[in-house]
Design an enzyme around this catalytic site. Structure first.
Site, PDB file in Angstrom:
ATOM      1  N   SER A 143      46.961  -1.191  34.266  1.00 28.89           N
ATOM      2  CA  SER A 143      45.967  -1.143  35.341  1.00 28.89           C
ATOM      3  C   SER A 143      44.578  -1.124  34.720  1.00 28.89           C
ATOM      4  O   SER A 143      44.434  -0.828  33.521  1.00 28.89           O
ATOM      5  CB  SER A 143      46.185   0.161  36.129  1.00 28.89           C
ATOM      6  N   TYR A 156      47.085   9.522  36.721  1.00 26.57           N
ATOM      7  CA  TYR A 156      47.509   8.116  36.882  1.00 26.57           C
ATOM      8  C   TYR A 156      46.965   7.301  35.705  1.00 26.57           C
ATOM      9  O   TYR A 156      47.689   6.519  35.077  1.00 26.57           O
ATOM     10  CB  TYR A 156      46.993   7.569  38.219  1.00 26.57           C
TER      11      TYR A 156
HETATM   12  N1  LIG Z   1      47.921  -2.610  43.719  1.00 30.46           N
HETATM   13  C1  LIG Z   1      47.020  -2.302  42.813  1.00 30.46           C
HETATM   14  O1  LIG Z   1      45.816  -2.230  43.096  1.00 30.46           O
HETATM   15  C2  LIG Z   1      47.437  -2.039  41.391  1.00 30.46           C
HETATM   16  C3  LIG Z   1      46.451  -2.023  40.406  1.00 30.46           C
HETATM   17  C4  LIG Z   1      46.810  -1.759  39.095  1.00 30.46           C
HETATM   18  C5  LIG Z   1      48.136  -1.521  38.783  1.00 30.46           C
HETATM   19  N2  LIG Z   1      49.079  -1.514  39.759  1.00 30.46           N
HETATM   20  C6  LIG Z   1      50.473  -1.226  39.383  1.00 30.46           C
HETATM   21  O2  LIG Z   1      51.302  -2.240  39.892  1.00 30.46           O
HETATM   22  C7  LIG Z   1      52.630  -1.759  40.007  1.00 30.46           C
HETATM   23  C8  LIG Z   1      53.218  -2.188  41.350  1.00 30.46           C
HETATM   24  O3  LIG Z   1      52.531  -1.521  42.389  1.00 30.46           O
HETATM   25  P1  LIG Z   1      52.118  -2.230  43.752  1.00 30.46           P
HETATM   26  O4  LIG Z   1      50.642  -2.271  43.786  1.00 30.46           O
HETATM   27  O5  LIG Z   1      52.874  -3.452  43.969  1.00 30.46           O
HETATM   28  O6  LIG Z   1      52.541  -1.078  44.794  1.00 30.46           O
HETATM   29  P2  LIG Z   1      53.700  -1.013  45.884  1.00 30.46           P
HETATM   30  O7  LIG Z   1      53.543  -2.094  46.899  1.00 30.46           O
HETATM   31  O8  LIG Z   1      53.704   0.396  46.366  1.00 30.46           O
HETATM   32  O9  LIG Z   1      55.006  -1.301  45.045  1.00 30.46           O
HETATM   33  C9  LIG Z   1      55.558  -0.351  44.178  1.00 30.46           C
HETATM   34  C10 LIG Z   1      56.957  -0.810  43.815  1.00 30.46           C
HETATM   35  O10 LIG Z   1      57.497   0.146  42.903  1.00 30.46           O
HETATM   36  C11 LIG Z   1      58.797   0.482  43.355  1.00 30.46           C
HETATM   37  N3  LIG Z   1      59.183   1.827  42.941  1.00 30.46           N
HETATM   38  C12 LIG Z   1      58.529   2.993  43.132  1.00 30.46           C
HETATM   39  N4  LIG Z   1      59.272   4.004  42.647  1.00 30.46           N
HETATM   40  C13 LIG Z   1      60.412   3.448  42.128  1.00 30.46           C
HETATM   41  C14 LIG Z   1      61.573   3.966  41.515  1.00 30.46           C
HETATM   42  N5  LIG Z   1      61.745   5.271  41.283  1.00 30.46           N
HETATM   43  N6  LIG Z   1      62.531   3.096  41.127  1.00 30.46           N
HETATM   44  C15 LIG Z   1      62.396   1.761  41.355  1.00 30.46           C
HETATM   45  N7  LIG Z   1      61.325   1.219  41.935  1.00 30.46           N
HETATM   46  C16 LIG Z   1      60.348   2.063  42.319  1.00 30.46           C
HETATM   47  C17 LIG Z   1      58.747   0.338  44.866  1.00 30.46           C
HETATM   48  O11 LIG Z   1      60.053   0.070  45.354  1.00 30.46           O
HETATM   49  P3  LIG Z   1      60.998   1.101  46.133  1.00 30.46           P
HETATM   50  O12 LIG Z   1      60.120   2.076  46.868  1.00 30.46           O
HETATM   51  O13 LIG Z   1      61.793   0.203  47.038  1.00 30.46           O
HETATM   52  O14 LIG Z   1      61.833   1.727  45.071  1.00 30.46           O
HETATM   53  C18 LIG Z   1      57.867  -0.885  45.022  1.00 30.46           C
HETATM   54  O15 LIG Z   1      58.656  -2.063  44.944  1.00 30.46           O
HETATM   55  C19 LIG Z   1      52.539  -0.246  39.797  1.00 30.46           C
HETATM   56  O16 LIG Z   1      52.953   0.050  38.471  1.00 30.46           O
HETATM   57  C20 LIG Z   1      51.055   0.038  39.954  1.00 30.46           C
HETATM   58  O17 LIG Z   1      50.661   1.184  39.260  1.00 30.46           O
HETATM   59  C21 LIG Z   1      48.762  -1.793  41.062  1.00 30.46           C
END
Ligand SMILES: NC(=O)c1ccc[n+]([C@@H]2O[C@H](COP(=O)([O-])OP(=O)(O)OC[C@H]3O[C@@H](n4cnc5c(N)ncnc54)[C@H](OP(=O)(O)O)[C@@H]3O)[C@@H](O)[C@H]2O)c1
Length: 248
Positions: A143, A156
């Site tokens: 991130s 985080y």
């Molecule tokens: N969106 C942003 O602005 C942003 C920026 C920088 C980095 N990121 C990173 O991108 C990654 C994806 O996040 P996102 O933005 O796509 O958010 P999101 O829409 O909330 O997706 C998170 C994903 O992680 C899965 N997850 C959470 N806990 C889990 C577990 N114990 N086992 C398996 N899967 C799990 C969720 O699936 P289930 O709930 O179905 O398990 C979901 O598919 C994260 O690592 C986040 O830190 C996001």
């Protein structure tokens, strides 16, 4: 001309929403076989069915990345069904921001389990077949918070700094096995991520920030596709991107 994506077997954790789902859609459209892991298996299955109906190959496997055996089963399923694993995308994560003084210790534990140990389990599961194959690509999702620390985002940021440190160490160590490693460090991208914030005042602030600046999850998918599509002797080690309007 080959896009170097077509035919690759790509395992994605956290594929039930947000960045993981967007990556699955784009890579499948580019001809990759996608193996999808997350806990919400109905959503995963719906996505897999949709990609299959469009002519792609997709497999949905219920996976909790805090369980090492689940992550191993996910990778093993890819290798058993499709014969190999080309790319492992360790993407699952959560972002329950809160100031440290509020002592949300259970949420810190959860972030250790998902954001750090989940990535480690993904590395462990993928390394076994990849070291044997002598090819493969491990993509870890960090991130902007892996570069910058903000108030209420300290832990985080710590987990995302950890992902970058692990990935750089991994990059250096796996040279003998001909493996590639990429860190992808997004800024604000519109996903369900802010829903993991439980403190109402912080949630309100971050959700407003996302409303103001966040870009579409396709931005992430394109970054993933760019890294994978390079010729095999080119290793894109990190992609850091933000919305054009994001200041921090
Ligand atoms: N969106 C942003 O602005 C942003 C920026 C920088 C980095 N990121 C990173 O991108 C990654 C994806 O996040 P996102 O933005 O796509 O958010 P999101 O829409 O909330 O997706 C998170 C994903 O992680 C899965 N997850 C959470 N806990 C889990 C577990 N114990 N086992 C398996 N899967 C799990 C969720 O699936 P289930 O709930 O179905 O398990 C979901 O598919 C994260 O690592 C986040 O830190 C996001």
């Amino acid at each position: 001309m080959s896009n170097n994506i077509k035919g690759k077997v790509v395992v994605i954790t956290g594929a039930s929403s947000g960045l993981g789902e967007a990556a699955a859609r784009l890579l499948s459209a580019e001809g990759a076989t996608v193996v999808l892991g997350a806990r919400r298996v109905e959503r995963l299955q719906k996505l897999a069915d949709e990609l299959t109906a469009k002519g792609g190959k997709a497999l949905a496997i219920a996976t909790d990345v805090t369980k090492r055996s689940d992550v191993k089963k996910l990778v093993d399923a890819a290798v058993q069904k499709f014969g190999r694993i080309d790319v492992m995308i360790n993407n699952a994560g959560l972002m329950p921001h809160s100031p440290l003084e509020r002592l949300k210790v259970d949420e810190w534990d959860r972030m250790v389990d998902v954001n750090i140990k989940g990535v480690l389990y993904g590395i462990a599961a993928a390394l076994e077949p990849m070291m044997r194959q002598k090819f493969g690509h491990i993509i870890n999702v960090s991130s902007v918070a892996g570069h910058k620390v903000t108030p209420a985002g300290a832990f985080y940021a710590a987990t995302k700094h950890a992902v970058r440190a692990l990935s750089e160490g991994l990059r250096q160590e796996i040279k003998p096995y001909n493996l590639r490693t990429t860190i992808i460090s997004p800024g604000a991208v519109a996903t369900e991520l802010p829903n993991s914030i439980t403190e109402p005042d912080i949630a309100e602030r971050i959700k407003q920030f996302y409303k103001d600046v966040a870009i579409s999850a396709d931005s992430f998918a394109r970054a993933v596709a760019f890294a994978i599509s390079q010729p095999e002797d080119v290793d894109i080690n990190e992609i850091l991107f933000r919305p054009t309007r994001q200041e921090l």
